[in-house]
Design a protein around this motif. Sequence first.
Motif, PDB file in Angstrom:
ATOM      1  N   ALA A 191      -3.661   9.154   4.332  1.00 50.55           N
ATOM      2  CA  ALA A 191      -4.800   8.308   3.401  1.00 50.55           C
ATOM      3  C   ALA A 191      -4.490   6.792   3.677  1.00 50.55           C
ATOM      4  CB  ALA A 191      -4.540   8.678   2.181  1.00 50.55           C
ATOM      5  N   PHE A 192      -3.642   6.481   4.638  1.00 51.10           N
ATOM      6  CA  PHE A 192      -3.076   4.998   4.643  1.00 51.10           C
ATOM      7  C   PHE A 192      -4.104   4.022   5.241  1.00 51.10           C
ATOM      8  CE2 PHE A 192      -0.444   1.431   5.295  1.00 51.10           C
ATOM      9  CZ  PHE A 192       0.516   1.560   4.498  1.00 51.10           C
ATOM     10  N   PRO A 193      -4.675   2.885   4.226  1.00 46.72           N
ATOM     11  CA  PRO A 193      -5.683   2.239   4.549  1.00 46.72           C
ATOM     12  C   PRO A 193      -5.543   0.906   5.808  1.00 46.72           C
ATOM     13  CG  PRO A 193      -4.744   1.671   2.406  1.00 46.72           C
ATOM     14  CD  PRO A 193      -3.796   2.694   2.962  1.00 46.72           C
ATOM     15  N   TRP A 194      -4.994   1.200   6.551  1.00 48.97           N
ATOM     16  CA  TRP A 194      -4.803   0.252   7.805  1.00 48.97           C
ATOM     17  C   TRP A 194      -6.166  -0.480   7.874  1.00 48.97           C
ATOM     18  CZ3 TRP A 194       0.055  -1.242   8.762  1.00 48.97           C
ATOM     19  CH2 TRP A 194       0.980  -0.335   8.866  1.00 48.97           C
ATOM     20  N   ASP A 235       0.826  -1.188   0.048  1.00 49.60           N
ATOM     21  CA  ASP A 235       0.111   0.050   0.066  1.00 49.60           C
ATOM     22  C   ASP A 235       0.844   1.416  -0.016  1.00 49.60           C
ATOM     23  OD1 ASP A 235      -2.330  -1.540  -0.078  1.00 49.60           O
ATOM     24  OD2 ASP A 235      -2.632  -1.367   2.040  1.00 49.60           O
ATOM     25  N   LEU A 236       1.910   1.190   0.791  1.00 48.30           N
ATOM     26  CA  LEU A 236       2.963   2.590   0.703  1.00 48.30           C
ATOM     27  C   LEU A 236       3.393   2.533  -0.562  1.00 48.30           C
ATOM     28  CD1 LEU A 236       4.269   4.666   2.311  1.00 48.30           C
ATOM     29  CD2 LEU A 236       6.056   3.113   2.663  1.00 48.30           C
ATOM     30  N   ALA A 237       3.784   1.751  -1.356  1.00 44.58           N
ATOM     31  CA  ALA A 237       4.412   1.946  -2.652  1.00 44.58           C
ATOM     32  C   ALA A 237       3.320   2.465  -3.624  1.00 44.58           C
ATOM     33  CB  ALA A 237       5.122   0.458  -2.975  1.00 44.58           C
ATOM     34  N   ARG A 241       8.882  -0.795  11.332  1.00 42.79           N
ATOM     35  CA  ARG A 241       8.936   0.558  10.197  1.00 42.79           C
ATOM     36  C   ARG A 241       8.377  -0.140   8.990  1.00 42.79           C
ATOM     37  NH1 ARG A 241      14.364   1.199  11.905  1.00 42.79           N
ATOM     38  NH2 ARG A 241      14.064  -0.502  13.552  1.00 42.79           N
ATOM     39  N   LEU A 242       8.026   1.102   8.032  1.00 42.21           N
ATOM     40  CA  LEU A 242       7.695   0.872   6.913  1.00 42.21           C
ATOM     41  C   LEU A 242       8.487   1.768   5.995  1.00 42.21           C
ATOM     42  CD1 LEU A 242       3.544   1.078   6.557  1.00 42.21           C
ATOM     43  CD2 LEU A 242       5.306  -0.690   5.569  1.00 42.21           C
ATOM     44  N   ALA A 243       9.088   1.270   4.998  1.00 38.03           N
ATOM     45  CA  ALA A 243      10.005   2.039   4.235  1.00 38.03           C
ATOM     46  C   ALA A 243      10.125   1.904   2.789  1.00 38.03           C
ATOM     47  CB  ALA A 243      11.624   1.978   4.955  1.00 38.03           C
ATOM     48  N   LEU A 244      10.513   2.771   2.029  1.00 38.78           N
ATOM     49  CA  LEU A 244      10.490   2.570   0.574  1.00 38.78           C
ATOM     50  C   LEU A 244      11.676   3.401  -0.133  1.00 38.78           C
ATOM     51  CD1 LEU A 244       9.477   5.421  -1.127  1.00 38.78           C
ATOM     52  CD2 LEU A 244       7.213   4.349  -0.684  1.00 38.78           C
ATOM     53  N   VAL A 245      12.269   3.025  -1.037  1.00 36.54           N
ATOM     54  CA  VAL A 245      13.336   3.774  -1.867  1.00 36.54           C
ATOM     55  C   VAL A 245      12.786   4.046  -3.249  1.00 36.54           C
ATOM     56  CG1 VAL A 245      15.624   4.129  -2.832  1.00 36.54           C
ATOM     57  CG2 VAL A 245      15.320   3.003  -0.592  1.00 36.54           C
ATOM     58  N   ALA A 246      12.281   5.223  -3.599  1.00 27.03           N
ATOM     59  CA  ALA A 246      12.167   5.682  -5.075  1.00 27.03           C
ATOM     60  C   ALA A 246      13.419   6.024  -5.838  1.00 27.03           C
ATOM     61  CB  ALA A 246      10.870   6.976  -4.916  1.00 27.03           C
ATOM     62  N   ARG A 247      13.630   5.438  -6.726  1.00 31.51           N
ATOM     63  CA  ARG A 247      14.876   5.401  -7.470  1.00 31.51           C
ATOM     64  C   ARG A 247      14.591   6.237  -8.792  1.00 31.51           C
ATOM     65  NH1 ARG A 247      18.608   3.146  -4.722  1.00 31.51           N
ATOM     66  NH2 ARG A 247      17.960   1.103  -3.602  1.00 31.51           N
ATOM     67  N   GLY A 248      15.583   7.196  -9.156  1.00 34.11           N
ATOM     68  CA  GLY A 248      15.489   7.780 -10.547  1.00 34.11           C
ATOM     69  C   GLY A 248      14.524   8.960 -10.390  1.00 34.11           C
ATOM     70  N   LEU A 249      14.320   9.810  -9.407  1.00 37.02           N
ATOM     71  CA  LEU A 249      13.643  10.893  -9.492  1.00 37.02           C
ATOM     72  C   LEU A 249      14.244  12.284 -10.158  1.00 37.02           C
ATOM     73  CD1 LEU A 249      11.527  10.594  -6.078  1.00 37.02           C
ATOM     74  CD2 LEU A 249      10.651  10.127  -8.362  1.00 37.02           C
ATOM     75  N   PRO A 250      13.790  12.891 -10.937  1.00 38.80           N
ATOM     76  CA  PRO A 250      14.081  14.142 -11.417  1.00 38.80           C
ATOM     77  C   PRO A 250      14.220  15.087 -10.029  1.00 38.80           C
ATOM     78  CG  PRO A 250      12.235  14.101 -12.382  1.00 38.80           C
ATOM     79  CD  PRO A 250      12.188  12.847 -11.460  1.00 38.80           C
TER      80      PRO A 250
END
Length: 726
Positions: A128-131, A24-26, A51-60
């Motif tokens: 807005a996270f849908p827990w 959901d986070l992604a 923890r919830l985490a993400l890495v968004a790669r290649g952002l301008p």
Amino acid sequence: MTDFLLELRCEEIPARMQLKASEDLARLFTEELARAGLKPAAIDSFVTPRRLALVARGLPLETAAVSEEHKGPRTSAPPQALEGFLRKTGLTQDQLEDRDGVWFAVVNKPGRATMDVLAQTVPAVIRAFPWPKAMRWGVASQTTESLRWVRPLQGIVAILGEQLVDIVVEDVRSGYATLGHRFHHPGAITIGGADDYVEKLRACHVIVSHQERQAIIAAKAAQAAAAHGYTVIEDKGLVAENAGLTEWPVPLLGDFDPAFLEVPPEVIQLTLRINQKYFVLRDAAGKLAPAFICTANIEAKDGGAAIVAGNRKVLAARLSDARFFWEQDRKTALADHAQKLARITFHEKLGTVADKVERVAKLARWLVEEGIVKGADADLAEQAARLAKADLVTEMVGEFPELQGVMGGYYARAEGLPDAVADAIRDHYKPVGQGDDVPTAPVTVAVSLADKLDTLVGFFSWGLLPTGSKDPFALRRAALGVIQLILENRVRTSLNGVSYGHAMTVMRQLTSESLTHWQGVLLNYDELPIEKKIQLNEKLSGENPETWAGFEIPPNIAHAMVTFFADRLKVQQREAGVRHDLIDAVFALGGEDDLVRLLARVHALQSFVATDDGANLLAGYKRAANILKKEAVDPAIVPAAPSEPAEAALLAALDAAEPLAARAVTDERFADAMAALATLRAPIDAFFESVTVNDADPAKRAARLALLDRVRAAVHGVADFSKITG
């Protein structure tokens, strides 16, 4: 291009929610970026208990300028519509374009710094996270406008490249710091950016990848078991659950007193798995081993000895309880346990479980005595049915509801009851889903069929049917179970005969005449006072559905049941590669509710229509059927004798093929029936090539229409080809 790191740290996230939360986070993050015109090259998601985490790669570093076009109201619309459109777009009327009487707005949005976009995106995603379940906390929880999160949110890390994205959500402000393992590294850790996040946390005893933790648990558990000559019973769900309970998983092997193995193995497995989250082991002989593997969240200095000792103590208490239940339950005979079923309500409109047992026992006996289920002893079938639900009132099933049926089988065997009875009690719930074993022992088949049919008829009679995705009484599963039992065991009978006639008779002991017209009445007839019986019989003599004493009498139960079974059959066979329109083609003939025969006919039909003869015969049939829709044979006209060679050839072919196909269908040689019909292909083709059906001569036209009607009737002896879509 640069990478963005987001970590949302909180108190422990329930294991069952973690993987869905990571997805959901992604998803939410990607959707929010897309609205701003940003699309990352890739997103890596991570989740641990904290923890919830993400890495968004290649952002301008900046979004591109975009031009958005919005369609507005017509130019003739009321002023209020135009004013609302202008407010929405932020433009004035002179900035709109009139295109064929419709206002259009072109909004040019300049590029924005990605940092600014992220500062808006992250709070929007958090709120807005849908827990599935969330909470509010602290002083802010006094208002419903405050943040809801699965557990109190404690920290946010948001870094674009090496720059901190300034974010404030409630009283939590983003920063470079996070926390490592609760015990190994409880202090703060400074994160430099996305590139060092995973490895820096690993150095602090946190493996952020759920998938990596699963792999570690599976591999090290197998190693620990193998070192003692054991193997781990595969359980992917338990591996995932343990990965959701740990940030630094360390599988440890422990043992328990072999004396506990006198308890049925299913009980031990459930005790280990459900109560303790332990992995179950087998020895070299394939039997349950007196050992377990637990997953610690710490590398203990003593190698885990104290952890194993503590878990062994807790498990011993659990297994002692299980052994006590096993011993206590066996002190009472199953027949005596069954007496207590009168205290359990099956459904408020369908009586008690004892009522259901009575119906099922009579129906199981009837199935055997009528020869529908062959090879079974009627007395054993009735005995098994009367005891099948008895374990519902035992201590063991009260503790482990998953073992209903299974424990009844063990208690029956321990009591010295026949194996056929014990097996039927154990397996009568089967099959409980796709892929489950389908019983083949005759006594078990009788009890399982009776149980499922009774459930279906009861709920259908009260109109308690599945709707959409909702099926609270698992009627779809019950119907599929009936279908699987019938097909696997080649039970040869009409569903209509079993489930709507005799099943209803034994369900409520109503008169056979009343049941013929009112299949849906569910009353305890024998317990009614005589005046109520008279009133009820008067009500049942009417022609329209009525309501009496709060009991609804729904119409067309038989039709609804047949339709329901047909739908379930289509679903099952579609998954097996059978076309649903071919099932429709056979069902449309009417009267074909022997599932074994029906599917044999369907499979033969599917093979036939895949051939050139089948495809061409289908085309010829449809051409004939279309003509017959427009032209009706006038019975007052005497048809002429065949005047064309092709006409005579088709007549001769029909004379030969019709009896062959009819005999083959009667003998259930459906492939031979299709072969007989295939001989009509060439004569039908020649007929349409050289014969004018709508001849000016009424007698010739009547003869040719009658010939086409015979073609249609001959084909319908096998299947209704009008239902075939191919």
